[in-house]
Design a protein around this motif. Structure first.
Motif, PDB file in Angstrom:
ATOM      1  N   SER A 144     -25.633 -11.234  13.478  1.00 22.28           N
ATOM      2  CA  SER A 144     -26.776 -11.433  12.580  1.00 22.28           C
ATOM      3  C   SER A 144     -26.734 -10.525  11.351  1.00 22.28           C
ATOM      4  O   SER A 144     -27.368 -10.846  10.351  1.00 22.28           O
ATOM      5  N   VAL A 145     -26.021  -9.392  11.392  1.00 22.47           N
ATOM      6  CA  VAL A 145     -26.015  -8.525  10.203  1.00 22.47           C
ATOM      7  C   VAL A 145     -24.875  -8.865   9.249  1.00 22.47           C
ATOM      8  O   VAL A 145     -24.763  -8.271   8.177  1.00 22.47           O
ATOM      9  N   LEU A 146     -24.036  -9.829   9.604  1.00 19.47           N
ATOM     10  CA  LEU A 146     -22.918 -10.157   8.718  1.00 19.47           C
ATOM     11  C   LEU A 146     -23.412 -10.859   7.456  1.00 19.47           C
ATOM     12  O   LEU A 146     -24.426 -11.562   7.489  1.00 19.47           O
ATOM     13  N   ALA A 204     -18.127 -10.343  -6.503  1.00 18.74           N
ATOM     14  CA  ALA A 204     -17.402  -9.426  -5.610  1.00 18.74           C
ATOM     15  C   ALA A 204     -16.949 -10.226  -4.406  1.00 18.74           C
ATOM     16  O   ALA A 204     -17.467 -11.315  -4.145  1.00 18.74           O
ATOM     17  N   ALA A 205     -15.990  -9.660  -3.658  1.00 21.68           N
ATOM     18  CA  ALA A 205     -15.498 -10.356  -2.464  1.00 21.68           C
ATOM     19  C   ALA A 205     -16.592 -10.402  -1.396  1.00 21.68           C
ATOM     20  O   ALA A 205     -17.629  -9.748  -1.532  1.00 21.68           O
ATOM     21  N   ASN A 206     -16.357 -11.156  -0.350  1.00 24.11           N
ATOM     22  CA  ASN A 206     -17.332 -11.281   0.743  1.00 24.11           C
ATOM     23  C   ASN A 206     -17.681  -9.915   1.341  1.00 24.11           C
ATOM     24  O   ASN A 206     -16.798  -9.078   1.548  1.00 24.11           O
ATOM     25  N   GLY A 207     -18.962  -9.723   1.594  1.00 28.63           N
ATOM     26  CA  GLY A 207     -19.394  -8.524   2.310  1.00 28.63           C
ATOM     27  C   GLY A 207     -19.455  -7.265   1.477  1.00 28.63           C
ATOM     28  O   GLY A 207     -19.577  -6.169   2.008  1.00 28.63           O
ATOM     29  N   ARG A 208     -19.408  -7.385   0.143  1.00 29.89           N
ATOM     30  CA  ARG A 208     -19.390  -6.191  -0.706  1.00 29.89           C
ATOM     31  C   ARG A 208     -20.781  -5.764  -1.162  1.00 29.89           C
ATOM     32  O   ARG A 208     -20.919  -4.789  -1.882  1.00 29.89           O
ATOM     33  N   GLY A 209     -21.814  -6.569  -0.841  1.00 27.87           N
ATOM     34  CA  GLY A 209     -23.161  -6.101  -1.146  1.00 27.87           C
ATOM     35  C   GLY A 209     -23.896  -6.867  -2.229  1.00 27.87           C
ATOM     36  O   GLY A 209     -24.915  -6.393  -2.731  1.00 27.87           O
ATOM     37  N   LYS A 210     -23.433  -8.064  -2.590  1.00 28.94           N
ATOM     38  CA  LYS A 210     -24.122  -8.840  -3.633  1.00 28.94           C
ATOM     39  C   LYS A 210     -25.531  -9.219  -3.184  1.00 28.94           C
ATOM     40  O   LYS A 210     -26.508  -8.962  -3.889  1.00 28.94           O
ATOM     41  N   SER A 211     -25.621  -9.831  -1.996  1.00 31.37           N
ATOM     42  CA  SER A 211     -26.949 -10.250  -1.513  1.00 31.37           C
ATOM     43  C   SER A 211     -27.848  -9.040  -1.341  1.00 31.37           C
ATOM     44  O   SER A 211     -29.048  -9.084  -1.642  1.00 31.37           O
ATOM     45  N   THR A 212     -27.255  -7.946  -0.862  1.00 30.16           N
ATOM     46  CA  THR A 212     -28.045  -6.741  -0.636  1.00 30.16           C
ATOM     47  C   THR A 212     -28.569  -6.201  -1.967  1.00 30.16           C
ATOM     48  O   THR A 212     -29.738  -5.821  -2.070  1.00 30.16           O
ATOM     49  N   LEU A 213     -27.731  -6.190  -3.003  1.00 36.84           N
ATOM     50  CA  LEU A 213     -28.178  -5.711  -4.320  1.00 36.84           C
ATOM     51  C   LEU A 213     -29.333  -6.579  -4.832  1.00 36.84           C
ATOM     52  O   LEU A 213     -30.331  -6.067  -5.355  1.00 36.84           O
ATOM     53  N   THR A 265     -26.299   2.456   0.959  1.00 35.31           N
ATOM     54  CA  THR A 265     -25.415   2.648   2.113  1.00 35.31           C
ATOM     55  C   THR A 265     -26.012   1.889   3.286  1.00 35.31           C
ATOM     56  O   THR A 265     -27.171   2.083   3.627  1.00 35.31           O
ATOM     57  N   LEU A 266     -25.245   0.977   3.849  1.00 35.95           N
ATOM     58  CA  LEU A 266     -25.661   0.286   5.086  1.00 35.95           C
ATOM     59  C   LEU A 266     -24.501   0.502   6.045  1.00 35.95           C
ATOM     60  O   LEU A 266     -23.537  -0.240   6.027  1.00 35.95           O
ATOM     61  N   GLY A 267     -24.564   1.525   6.849  1.00 34.54           N
ATOM     62  CA  GLY A 267     -23.372   1.883   7.636  1.00 34.54           C
ATOM     63  C   GLY A 267     -22.390   2.586   6.717  1.00 34.54           C
ATOM     64  O   GLY A 267     -22.299   3.797   6.683  1.00 34.54           O
ATOM     65  N   GLY A 293     -23.056 -13.792   4.482  1.00 37.93           N
ATOM     66  CA  GLY A 293     -22.751 -15.220   4.617  1.00 37.93           C
ATOM     67  C   GLY A 293     -21.247 -15.476   4.718  1.00 37.93           C
ATOM     68  O   GLY A 293     -20.775 -16.230   5.580  1.00 37.93           O
ATOM     69  N   GLY A 294     -20.488 -14.810   3.845  1.00 38.37           N
ATOM     70  CA  GLY A 294     -19.046 -15.025   3.827  1.00 38.37           C
ATOM     71  C   GLY A 294     -18.367 -14.428   5.053  1.00 38.37           C
ATOM     72  O   GLY A 294     -17.394 -14.975   5.564  1.00 38.37           O
ATOM     73  N   GLN A 295     -18.877 -13.290   5.533  1.00 40.44           N
ATOM     74  CA  GLN A 295     -18.276 -12.695   6.735  1.00 40.44           C
ATOM     75  C   GLN A 295     -18.493 -13.607   7.941  1.00 40.44           C
ATOM     76  O   GLN A 295     -17.608 -13.759   8.782  1.00 40.44           O
ATOM     77  N   ARG A 296     -19.681 -14.226   8.019  1.00 34.85           N
ATOM     78  CA  ARG A 296     -19.938 -15.178   9.127  1.00 34.85           C
ATOM     79  C   ARG A 296     -18.959 -16.350   9.043  1.00 34.85           C
ATOM     80  O   ARG A 296     -18.404 -16.790  10.044  1.00 34.85           O
ATOM     81  N   SER A 351     -22.262 -15.545  -7.272  1.00 36.77           N
ATOM     82  CA  SER A 351     -21.596 -16.822  -7.014  1.00 36.77           C
ATOM     83  C   SER A 351     -20.100 -16.614  -6.855  1.00 36.77           C
ATOM     84  O   SER A 351     -19.516 -15.669  -7.384  1.00 36.77           O
ATOM     85  N   HIS A 352     -19.477 -17.533  -6.089  1.00 34.67           N
ATOM     86  CA  HIS A 352     -18.013 -17.554  -5.969  1.00 34.67           C
ATOM     87  C   HIS A 352     -17.449 -18.765  -6.691  1.00 34.67           C
ATOM     88  O   HIS A 352     -16.290 -19.116  -6.522  1.00 34.67           O
ATOM     89  N   ASP A 353     -18.310 -19.429  -7.477  1.00 30.52           N
ATOM     90  CA  ASP A 353     -17.924 -20.690  -8.109  1.00 30.52           C
ATOM     91  C   ASP A 353     -17.570 -20.414  -9.574  1.00 30.52           C
ATOM     92  O   ASP A 353     -18.448 -20.229 -10.420  1.00 30.52           O
TER      93      ASP A 353
HETATM   94  N1  LIG Z   1     -28.956  -4.778   8.491  1.00 32.40           N
HETATM   95  C1  LIG Z   1     -27.676  -4.456   8.307  1.00 32.40           C
HETATM   96  N2  LIG Z   1     -27.081  -3.488   9.029  1.00 32.40           N
HETATM   97  C2  LIG Z   1     -25.790  -3.152   8.842  1.00 32.40           C
HETATM   98  N3  LIG Z   1     -25.006  -3.748   7.942  1.00 32.40           N
HETATM   99  C3  LIG Z   1     -25.534  -4.712   7.196  1.00 32.40           C
HETATM  100  C4  LIG Z   1     -26.892  -5.128   7.327  1.00 32.40           C
HETATM  101  N4  LIG Z   1     -27.123  -6.107   6.439  1.00 32.40           N
HETATM  102  C5  LIG Z   1     -25.954  -6.292   5.784  1.00 32.40           C
HETATM  103  N5  LIG Z   1     -25.013  -5.461   6.236  1.00 32.40           N
HETATM  104  C6  LIG Z   1     -23.628  -5.344   5.772  1.00 32.40           C
HETATM  105  O1  LIG Z   1     -23.633  -5.040   4.400  1.00 32.40           O
HETATM  106  C7  LIG Z   1     -22.512  -5.633   3.766  1.00 32.40           C
HETATM  107  C8  LIG Z   1     -22.946  -6.405   2.545  1.00 32.40           C
HETATM  108  O2  LIG Z   1     -23.627  -7.575   2.897  1.00 32.40           O
HETATM  109  P1  LIG Z   1     -24.079  -8.628   1.780  1.00 32.40           P
HETATM  110  O3  LIG Z   1     -24.751  -9.733   2.494  1.00 32.40           O
HETATM  111  O4  LIG Z   1     -24.841  -7.932   0.728  1.00 32.40           O
HETATM  112  O5  LIG Z   1     -22.646  -9.070   1.197  1.00 32.40           O
HETATM  113  P2  LIG Z   1     -22.305 -10.150   0.051  1.00 32.40           P
HETATM  114  O6  LIG Z   1     -21.544  -9.427  -1.020  1.00 32.40           O
HETATM  115  O7  LIG Z   1     -23.517 -10.886  -0.344  1.00 32.40           O
HETATM  116  O8  LIG Z   1     -21.263 -11.092   0.812  1.00 32.40           O
HETATM  117  P3  LIG Z   1     -21.072 -12.700   0.803  1.00 32.40           P
HETATM  118  O9  LIG Z   1     -20.150 -12.996  -0.345  1.00 32.40           O
HETATM  119  O10 LIG Z   1     -20.354 -12.931   2.078  1.00 32.40           O
HETATM  120  O11 LIG Z   1     -22.401 -13.349   0.724  1.00 32.40           O
HETATM  121  C9  LIG Z   1     -21.818  -6.496   4.829  1.00 32.40           C
HETATM  122  O12 LIG Z   1     -20.717  -5.790   5.332  1.00 32.40           O
HETATM  123  C10 LIG Z   1     -22.884  -6.680   5.881  1.00 32.40           C
HETATM  124  O13 LIG Z   1     -22.317  -6.865   7.136  1.00 32.40           O
END
Ligand SMILES: Nc1ncnc2c1ncn2[C@@H]1O[C@H](COP(=O)(O)OP(=O)(O)OP(=O)(O)O)[C@@H](O)[C@H]1O
Ligand SMILES: [Mg+2]
Length: 456
Positions: free
Chosen positions: A413-415, A35-44, A12-14, A417-420, A179-181
């Motif tokens: 800065s917390v977005l 997964a779509a942009n911002g769904r947590g791939k990079s975070t996972l 959970t991030l927010g 890559g795709g959200q930016r 990847s989105h490719d």
């Molecule tokens: N430090 C943080 N604080 C709050 N929210 C964050 C933080 N870091 C990331 N997030 C949020 O967590 C969500 C997932 O981010 P993540 O970078 O994992 O997405 P992603 O699936 O890799 O997207 P993309 O396809 O755009 O790369 C996003 O909504 C991002 O804004």
């Protein structure tokens, strides 16, 4: 035995990004993470690499498992380091001193030219930066290699090099790649994980086949849900009839039957699960103003060179006219970004030899690093500080671009890559330019939006 096992993993991030994620990664697995942009791939990927703790669940790894992560963007520390030093730092510490020759072997394998090898990573083109980061990740000799959007910034030939490089890795090396490719995923993976906030799904197939199975499963789940709800409603109707009969006849048996029917209806309804609804991460639209001018930009033998003066190419005499859609194709490092840089400076009113721009032209520019977005501004601030739109309209615009209201105060800065990239595209649209300059605009953008975004 699995190399790495995820059990009921949640983060959970927010808001909750994913919950109850189970995955066993075996030696030799090549898994696509979609997964779509911002769904947590990079975070996972960061959680698996041990850079972030999970909120729930556990990750276990077989003793001695080495995990290396290539992140979506180089960190500022990586950018500041000369290439060789960055790679030497990636060697396993115990062998670093006497195995630094492997750095040059890795650079040779990726065909990095000799004159780039002592430059700071940040001074290289986006494509070379990706190749260098890939080399760094593999030098650590990982058992599990985590790759975050490795094809971003790469030209077509280099995506081929990357695919071969992955195919040539030791067979037992496991790879998890976000990847989105689609073509790349189909070329290098044999399993696919669709990351979802609940009910993530794993298939033993590359993206295309896995996507078809996922769609079939989602459709079946939707039908099942509908049938369950209908069945529940039918039982309730029968219960209501029996209830009336029971009241009129005073029969205990009918009262018991009524209760049983209602309980059955309740059980079915509470077990029924709605099918996953794939929510879009928001649409992207571009907007443009027309122009009366005959010529927007004229090139008169513009010379494109490296910062130290090596000639890359000359444009000759050429013109860009209203309505033209021009694609700039060249290998990595050939000077596309240097060329665009000259065009952008001229558009901003600087005197650039070899480029003349129409003075009435309003240009909208999105560069590869999305550098016009300040890291410290908020989403809401990014819109209201640039355009006279007022708070309400800014909220509506951001919501339309896929950002829910509760995120409008978040910093850029917390977005992800795709959200930016999506925010950059919204700002571009509001500029309503007469001329768009887009440097690799599909980097970071998800599969849905790559497919449906066409200029009007
Ligand atoms: N430090 C943080 N604080 C709050 N929210 C964050 C933080 N870091 C990331 N997030 C949020 O967590 C969500 C997932 O981010 P993540 O970078 O994992 O997405 P992603 O699936 O890799 O997207 P993309 O396809 O755009 O790369 C996003 O909504 C991002 O804004
Ligand atoms: Mg990401």
């Amino acid at each position: 035995m699995s190399l790495v096992t995820l059990r009921a993993l949640g983060l959970t991030l927010g808001a909750p990004l994913f919950t109850g994620l189970d995955l066993a990664i075996q030696k030799g697995d090549r898994i696509g993470l979609v997964a779509a942009n911002g769904r947590g791939k990079s975070t996972l990927l960061k959680v698996i690499a041990g850079l972030l703790p999970p909120s729930d669940g556990a990750i276990t790894a077989t003793r001695g498992t080495r995990i290396a992560l290539m992140q979506q963007e180089p960190t500022p520390e990586q950018q500041a380091l000369p290439l060789r030093a960055m790679l030497a730092g990636a060697l396993p510490p115990e062998t670093r001193e006497w195995e630094d020759w492997r750095v040059d072997v890795a650079l040779d394998a990726l065909a990095v030219p000799a004159d780039l090898r002592d430059r700071p990573l940040g001074a290289l083109s986006g494509g070379w930066q990706r190749m260098a980061m890939l080399a760094a990740a593999t030098l650590a000799e990982p058992d599990l290699l985590l790759l975050d959007e490795p094809t971003n910034h790469l030209d077509l030939a280099r995506i081929g090099t990357l695919e071969r490089f992955i195919v040539d890795l030791p067979r037992e090396t496991a790879i998890l790649v976000a990847s989105h490719d689609r073509a790349f995923l189909d070329g290098v993976t044999n399993r696919t994980l669709f990351l979802r906030s609940t009910g993530s799904a794993v298939y033993a197939a590359p993206y295309g086949a896995a996507r078809a199975s996922l769609d079939t499963a989602d459709e079946a789940a939707a039908r099942r849900y509908e049938t369950d709800l209908k069945q529940g409603a039918k039982l309730r109707r029968q219960a209501a009839k029996l209830h009336n009969l029971g009241v009129n006849s005073g029969s205990d048996l009918l009262t018991v039957k009524t209760k049983q029917l209602r309980e059955r209806a309740e059980r079915i309804e509470s077990a029924a699960k709605p099918a996953h609804l794939e929510e879009s991460a928001g649409r992207i639209r571009l907007d443009e103003r027309g122009s009366e001018a005959k010529v927007l930009i004229a090139f008169d033998d513009l010379v494109v060179a490296t910062p130290d003066g090596r000639l890359l190419f000359e444009t000759g005499r050429r013109w860009i006219r209203p309505g033209e859609r021009i694609v700039l194709l060249a290998p990595n490092g050939a000077g596309k970004s240097r060329f665009l840089d000259s065009v952008i400076r001229a558009l901003r009113g600087e005197a650039v030899r070899g480029v003349r721009t129409n003075p009435s032209l309003v240009a909208g520019v999105v560069d590869q690093q999305l550098s016009h977005l300040g890291a410290d501004e908020t989403l809401q601030g990014a819109v209201v500080s640039r355009f006279p739109v007022g708070d309400q309209r800014a909220r509506a615009l951001l919501a339309g671009a896929g950002f829910p209201v509760e995120r409008h105060g978040d910093r850029v800065s917390v977005l992800s890559g795709g959200q930016r990239a999506r925010l950059a595209m919204l700002i571009l649209r509001l500029e309503k330019p007469g001329f768009h300059v887009l440097d690799e605009p599909t980097n970071h953008l998800d599969i849905e939006v790559r497919r449906c975004s066409r200029p009007n």
